[in-house]
Write a protein that holds these residues in place. Structure first.
Motif, PDB file in Angstrom:
ATOM      1  N   GLY A 212      34.926 -11.041   1.398  1.00  0.00           N
ATOM      2  CA  GLY A 212      35.014 -10.092   0.273  1.00  0.00           C
ATOM      3  C   GLY A 212      36.450  -9.873  -0.182  1.00  0.00           C
ATOM      4  N   GLN A 213      36.555  -9.008  -1.185  1.00  0.00           N
ATOM      5  CA  GLN A 213      37.858  -8.779  -1.831  1.00  0.00           C
ATOM      6  C   GLN A 213      38.880  -8.094  -0.939  1.00  0.00           C
ATOM      7  OE1 GLN A 213      37.754  -7.254  -6.021  1.00  0.00           O
ATOM      8  NE2 GLN A 213      36.027  -6.195  -5.079  1.00  0.00           N
ATOM      9  N   ILE A 214      38.449  -7.035  -0.244  1.00  0.00           N
ATOM     10  CA  ILE A 214      39.417  -6.303   0.585  1.00  0.00           C
ATOM     11  C   ILE A 214      39.933  -7.224   1.685  1.00  0.00           C
ATOM     12  CG2 ILE A 214      39.744  -4.368   2.181  1.00  0.00           C
ATOM     13  CD1 ILE A 214      37.756  -2.768   0.560  1.00  0.00           C
ATOM     14  N   SER A 215      38.994  -7.954   2.294  1.00  0.00           N
ATOM     15  CA  SER A 215      39.395  -8.855   3.384  1.00  0.00           C
ATOM     16  C   SER A 215      40.371  -9.911   2.880  1.00  0.00           C
ATOM     17  CB  SER A 215      38.167  -9.532   3.994  1.00  0.00           C
ATOM     18  OG  SER A 215      37.336  -8.548   4.560  1.00  0.00           O
TER      19      SER A 215
ATOM     20  N   LEU B 204      33.066 -11.864  10.408  1.00  0.00           N
ATOM     21  CA  LEU B 204      31.614 -11.692  10.253  1.00  0.00           C
ATOM     22  C   LEU B 204      31.253 -11.660   8.768  1.00  0.00           C
ATOM     23  CD1 LEU B 204      28.881 -10.964  11.791  1.00  0.00           C
ATOM     24  CD2 LEU B 204      29.408  -8.595  11.225  1.00  0.00           C
ATOM     25  N   GLU B 205      30.230 -12.416   8.423  1.00  0.00           N
ATOM     26  CA  GLU B 205      29.712 -12.382   7.047  1.00  0.00           C
ATOM     27  C   GLU B 205      28.187 -12.457   7.076  1.00  0.00           C
ATOM     28  OE1 GLU B 205      29.711 -11.943   3.964  1.00  0.00           O
ATOM     29  OE2 GLU B 205      31.819 -11.554   3.510  1.00  0.00           O
ATOM     30  N   THR B 206      27.581 -12.316   5.922  1.00  0.00           N
ATOM     31  CA  THR B 206      26.126 -12.449   5.830  1.00  0.00           C
ATOM     32  C   THR B 206      25.765 -13.942   5.880  1.00  0.00           C
ATOM     33  OG1 THR B 206      26.280 -12.603   3.433  1.00  0.00           O
ATOM     34  CG2 THR B 206      25.938 -10.407   4.349  1.00  0.00           C
TER      35      THR B 206
ATOM     36  N   SER C 235      27.949  -3.275   0.758  1.00  0.00           N
ATOM     37  CA  SER C 235      27.728  -3.534  -0.657  1.00  0.00           C
ATOM     38  C   SER C 235      28.645  -2.606  -1.449  1.00  0.00           C
ATOM     39  CB  SER C 235      26.263  -3.241  -0.966  1.00  0.00           C
ATOM     40  OG  SER C 235      26.066  -3.282  -2.333  1.00  0.00           O
ATOM     41  N   PRO C 236      29.541  -3.115  -2.281  1.00  0.00           N
ATOM     42  CA  PRO C 236      30.471  -2.236  -2.968  1.00  0.00           C
ATOM     43  C   PRO C 236      29.810  -1.471  -4.109  1.00  0.00           C
ATOM     44  CG  PRO C 236      30.863  -4.477  -3.657  1.00  0.00           C
ATOM     45  CD  PRO C 236      29.759  -4.529  -2.653  1.00  0.00           C
ATOM     46  N   ARG C 237      30.438  -0.354  -4.454  1.00  0.00           N
ATOM     47  CA  ARG C 237      29.930   0.462  -5.558  1.00  0.00           C
ATOM     48  C   ARG C 237      30.156  -0.263  -6.876  1.00  0.00           C
ATOM     49  NH1 ARG C 237      32.538   6.206  -6.656  1.00  0.00           N
ATOM     50  NH2 ARG C 237      34.156   5.120  -5.520  1.00  0.00           N
TER      51      ARG C 237
ATOM     52  N   VAL D  39      36.171   2.057  10.046  1.00  0.00           N
ATOM     53  CA  VAL D  39      35.107   1.834   9.066  1.00  0.00           C
ATOM     54  C   VAL D  39      35.665   2.060   7.665  1.00  0.00           C
ATOM     55  CG1 VAL D  39      32.840   2.553   8.242  1.00  0.00           C
ATOM     56  CG2 VAL D  39      33.326   2.540  10.700  1.00  0.00           C
ATOM     57  N   THR D  40      35.593   1.019   6.862  1.00  0.00           N
ATOM     58  CA  THR D  40      36.067   1.097   5.468  1.00  0.00           C
ATOM     59  C   THR D  40      34.896   1.032   4.490  1.00  0.00           C
ATOM     60  OG1 THR D  40      38.170   0.083   6.043  1.00  0.00           O
ATOM     61  CG2 THR D  40      37.524  -0.083   3.759  1.00  0.00           C
ATOM     62  N   GLY D  41      33.884   0.238   4.827  1.00  0.00           N
ATOM     63  CA  GLY D  41      32.718   0.079   3.945  1.00  0.00           C
ATOM     64  C   GLY D  41      32.086   1.430   3.638  1.00  0.00           C
ATOM     65  N   ASN D  42      31.772   1.647   2.388  1.00  0.00           N
ATOM     66  CA  ASN D  42      31.241   2.951   1.959  1.00  0.00           C
ATOM     67  C   ASN D  42      29.741   3.085   2.118  1.00  0.00           C
ATOM     68  OD1 ASN D  42      33.398   4.586   1.149  1.00  0.00           O
ATOM     69  ND2 ASN D  42      33.735   3.279  -0.631  1.00  0.00           N
ATOM     70  N   PRO D  43      29.253   4.326   2.280  1.00  0.00           N
ATOM     71  CA  PRO D  43      29.991   5.580   2.429  1.00  0.00           C
ATOM     72  C   PRO D  43      30.593   5.673   3.833  1.00  0.00           C
ATOM     73  CG  PRO D  43      27.628   5.981   2.542  1.00  0.00           C
ATOM     74  CD  PRO D  43      27.790   4.516   2.328  1.00  0.00           C
TER      75      PRO D  43
ATOM     76  N   ASN E  46      35.270  14.290   3.112  1.00  0.00           N
ATOM     77  CA  ASN E  46      34.548  13.037   2.908  1.00  0.00           C
ATOM     78  C   ASN E  46      35.362  12.089   2.033  1.00  0.00           C
ATOM     79  OD1 ASN E  46      32.441  11.229   2.909  1.00  0.00           O
ATOM     80  ND2 ASN E  46      31.061  12.468   1.648  1.00  0.00           N
ATOM     81  N   HIS E  47      35.241  10.785   2.269  1.00  0.00           N
ATOM     82  CA  HIS E  47      35.845   9.805   1.359  1.00  0.00           C
ATOM     83  C   HIS E  47      34.927   9.674   0.144  1.00  0.00           C
ATOM     84  CE1 HIS E  47      37.836   6.321  -0.269  1.00  0.00           C
ATOM     85  NE2 HIS E  47      36.688   5.685  -0.278  1.00  0.00           N
ATOM     86  N   SER E  48      35.006  10.663  -0.726  1.00  0.00           N
ATOM     87  CA  SER E  48      34.153  10.692  -1.921  1.00  0.00           C
ATOM     88  C   SER E  48      34.845  11.598  -2.919  1.00  0.00           C
ATOM     89  CB  SER E  48      32.787  11.295  -1.583  1.00  0.00           C
ATOM     90  OG  SER E  48      32.907  12.703  -1.449  1.00  0.00           O
TER      91      SER E  48
HETATM   92  P1  NAI Z   1      33.082  -7.173  -1.646  1.00  0.00           P
HETATM   93  O1  NAI Z   1      31.716  -7.114  -2.255  1.00  0.00           O
HETATM   94  O2  NAI Z   1      34.136  -7.984  -2.321  1.00  0.00           O
HETATM   95  O3  NAI Z   1      32.952  -7.716  -0.166  1.00  0.00           O
HETATM   96  C1  NAI Z   1      32.008  -7.235   0.715  1.00  0.00           C
HETATM   97  C2  NAI Z   1      31.629  -8.383   1.618  1.00  0.00           C
HETATM   98  O4  NAI Z   1      30.833  -7.854   2.649  1.00  0.00           O
HETATM   99  C3  NAI Z   1      30.821  -9.479   0.909  1.00  0.00           C
HETATM  100  O5  NAI Z   1      31.450 -10.729   1.106  1.00  0.00           O
HETATM  101  C4  NAI Z   1      29.455  -9.407   1.592  1.00  0.00           C
HETATM  102  O6  NAI Z   1      28.856 -10.680   1.725  1.00  0.00           O
HETATM  103  C5  NAI Z   1      29.862  -8.820   2.946  1.00  0.00           C
HETATM  104  N1  NAI Z   1      28.777  -8.180   3.684  1.00  0.00           N
HETATM  105  C6  NAI Z   1      27.735  -7.466   3.194  1.00  0.00           C
HETATM  106  N2  NAI Z   1      26.935  -7.091   4.192  1.00  0.00           N
HETATM  107  C7  NAI Z   1      27.489  -7.557   5.332  1.00  0.00           C
HETATM  108  C8  NAI Z   1      27.106  -7.496   6.701  1.00  0.00           C
HETATM  109  N3  NAI Z   1      25.993  -6.879   7.092  1.00  0.00           N
HETATM  110  N4  NAI Z   1      27.905  -8.073   7.623  1.00  0.00           N
HETATM  111  C9  NAI Z   1      29.021  -8.726   7.233  1.00  0.00           C
HETATM  112  N5  NAI Z   1      29.418  -8.842   5.956  1.00  0.00           N
HETATM  113  C10 NAI Z   1      28.664  -8.254   5.020  1.00  0.00           C
HETATM  114  O7  NAI Z   1      33.543  -5.660  -1.431  1.00  0.00           O
HETATM  115  P2  NAI Z   1      35.012  -5.084  -1.149  1.00  0.00           P
HETATM  116  O8  NAI Z   1      35.673  -4.805  -2.443  1.00  0.00           O
HETATM  117  O9  NAI Z   1      35.695  -5.946  -0.158  1.00  0.00           O
HETATM  118  O10 NAI Z   1      34.643  -3.652  -0.525  1.00  0.00           O
HETATM  119  C11 NAI Z   1      34.005  -3.531   0.733  1.00  0.00           C
HETATM  120  C12 NAI Z   1      33.614  -2.093   1.020  1.00  0.00           C
HETATM  121  O11 NAI Z   1      34.749  -1.248   1.101  1.00  0.00           O
HETATM  122  C13 NAI Z   1      32.728  -1.453  -0.061  1.00  0.00           C
HETATM  123  O12 NAI Z   1      31.744  -0.683   0.581  1.00  0.00           O
HETATM  124  C14 NAI Z   1      33.675  -0.543  -0.806  1.00  0.00           C
HETATM  125  O13 NAI Z   1      32.989   0.516  -1.445  1.00  0.00           O
HETATM  126  C15 NAI Z   1      34.514  -0.053   0.347  1.00  0.00           C
HETATM  127  N6  NAI Z   1      35.795   0.546  -0.012  1.00  0.00           N
HETATM  128  C16 NAI Z   1      36.247   1.577   0.784  1.00  0.00           C
HETATM  129  C17 NAI Z   1      37.448   2.193   0.555  1.00  0.00           C
HETATM  130  C18 NAI Z   1      37.928   3.306   1.439  1.00  0.00           C
HETATM  131  O14 NAI Z   1      38.990   3.872   1.154  1.00  0.00           O
HETATM  132  N7  NAI Z   1      37.235   3.696   2.505  1.00  0.00           N
HETATM  133  C19 NAI Z   1      38.290   1.779  -0.583  1.00  0.00           C
HETATM  134  C20 NAI Z   1      37.767   0.665  -1.330  1.00  0.00           C
HETATM  135  C21 NAI Z   1      36.554   0.084  -1.044  1.00  0.00           C
END
Ligand code: NAI
Length: 327
Positions: A14-17, A41-43, A92-94, A130-134, A188-190
């Motif tokens: 994904g993008q952040i990675s 780890l990826e899907t 899954s990103p927002r 944990v970065t993935g939302n929520p 909360n991160h919201s």
């Molecule tokens: P992205 O959609 O570019 O990448 C997410 C990746 O996760 C995809 O490659 C997808 O295939 C993979 N993925 C989905 N389910 C998975 C699973 N069960 N196991 C392993 N990989 C899996 O999204 P992005 O931009 O990298 O953002 C990721 C998350 O971070 C989102 O939930 C986003 O909302 C959150 N986020 C959190 C922030 C914070 O400050 N806490 C700030 C910005 C984003």
């Protein structure tokens, strides 16, 4: 040479990675003499599409001397085996117009499975961010599914909010971000988070004596709360480079400790401090020494602040209610 540490990154294609992995491999997290092994780890779908393979090729093409090996997998038990650090980014990103609550159901499942795997196979001292939302509620789910790890092994990322707030205050006061200390993001991160300036300092002076109250309430707070959504509106995707920067920075603080006289905001399991319900993963001001996180105690809380802190707590309780079958 030191023994390599193992670093797991989920959502590795994904993008952040993409913004994080290269900085990790260059030694920005642990310094120039600490080799590492990546567990990515990826899907199954992302692996089949070859997206992760492309990232691995690019990492290899950097010929990083510290990156000794890369493991790619869609199996959390393999990804988290003996890892010392875990960046849980995959989710899954927002999308534009999507509420965080919609994300809850989609992502809750992922974090219960990953919590179980971490509990089973990770290092007992693993630091899980944990970065993935929520993020807060995902962390709560992971903790609840990880009976063989301590809740203190987990945290949810508020560092991006902390840095957003730092910049806004520095910009307003015409100083550099290093001149700002003791910002707090509560909750909360919201959009329901509470960015608090009551204890913040600008070059040692009280921030609230330097800015107008109306700016704090009507400009600063909503700007920080809404920043994520505004970035999505502007670029059509969620913040990636700034999120990766915050993740790296937060983990560095966790490993090496916070700076003397300053604190960071970190979502950790509540111990009841400031009246916040125990065990909710809530953002507090924290100090870190030798890897031990302690919530800053004894801060005076105004009625204005108390109300906003409670509101964010209520939002987290609501999120918890929605996923209680996974706890
Ligand atoms: P992205 O959609 O570019 O990448 C997410 C990746 O996760 C995809 O490659 C997808 O295939 C993979 N993925 C989905 N389910 C998975 C699973 N069960 N196991 C392993 N990989 C899996 O999204 P992005 O931009 O990298 O953002 C990721 C998350 O971070 C989102 O939930 C986003 O909302 C959150 N986020 C959190 C922030 C914070 O400050 N806490 C700030 C910005 C984003």
């Amino acid at each position: 040479m030191k023994t390599p540490v193992k670093i797991a990154v989920t959502g590795a294609a994904g993008q952040i990675s993409y913004s994080l992995l290269f900085r990790l491999a260059s030694g920005e997290l642990l310094g120039p003499d600490q080799p590492m092994i990546f567990h990515l780890l990826e899907t199954p779908q992302a692996l089949a599409l070859g997206a992760l393979n492309g990232v691995v090729m690019e990492l290899n093409d950097c010929a990083y001397p510290l990156l000794h090996k890369i493991v790619t997998t869609d199996d959390p038990d393999v990804a988290f085996k003996d890892v010392d650090y875990a960046f849980l980014i995959g989710a899954s990103p927002r999308k534009p117009g999507m509420e965080r609550k919609d994300l809850l159901a989609i992502n809750a499942q992922i974090f219960s499975v990953q919590g179980q795997a971490l509990s089973k196979v990770a290092s007992r001292d693993v630091k899980v961010l944990v970065t993935g939302n929520p993020a807060n509620t995902n962390a709560l789910i992971a903790i609840s599914n990880a009976p063989d790890l301590r809740p203190e092994n987990f945290s949810a990322m508020m560092m991006l909010d902390h840095k957003r707030a730092t910049f806004q205050l520095a910009d307003k006061c015409g100083v550099l971000s290093n001149d700002i200390k003791n910002i707090i993001i509560w909750g909360n991160h919201s959009a329901g988070q509470y960015p608090d300036l009551h204890h913040a300092k600008v070059k040692g002076q009280d921030a609230l004596s330097l800015v107008e109250w109306d700016w704090f309430v009507d400009k600063f707070i909503p700007t920080v709360q809404q920043r994520g959504a505004v970035v999505i509106q502007a670029v059509g995707r969620s913040s990636a480079a700034s999120a990766a920067n915050a993740a790296l920075n937060l983990m560095r603080n966790w490993v090496f400790g916070t700076d003397e006289g300053n604190w960071i905001s970190m979502a950790v399991p509540s111990d009841g401090s400031y009246g916040i319900e125990k065990d909710l993963v809530y953002s507090f001001p924290v100090e870190i020494k030798n890897g031990e996180i302690s919530i800053v105690q004894g801060l005076e809380i105004s009625d204005f602040s108390r109300e906003k802190m409670r509101k964010s707590e209520a939002e987290l309780k609501e999120e918890r209610e929605a996923v209680k079958h996974l706890l």
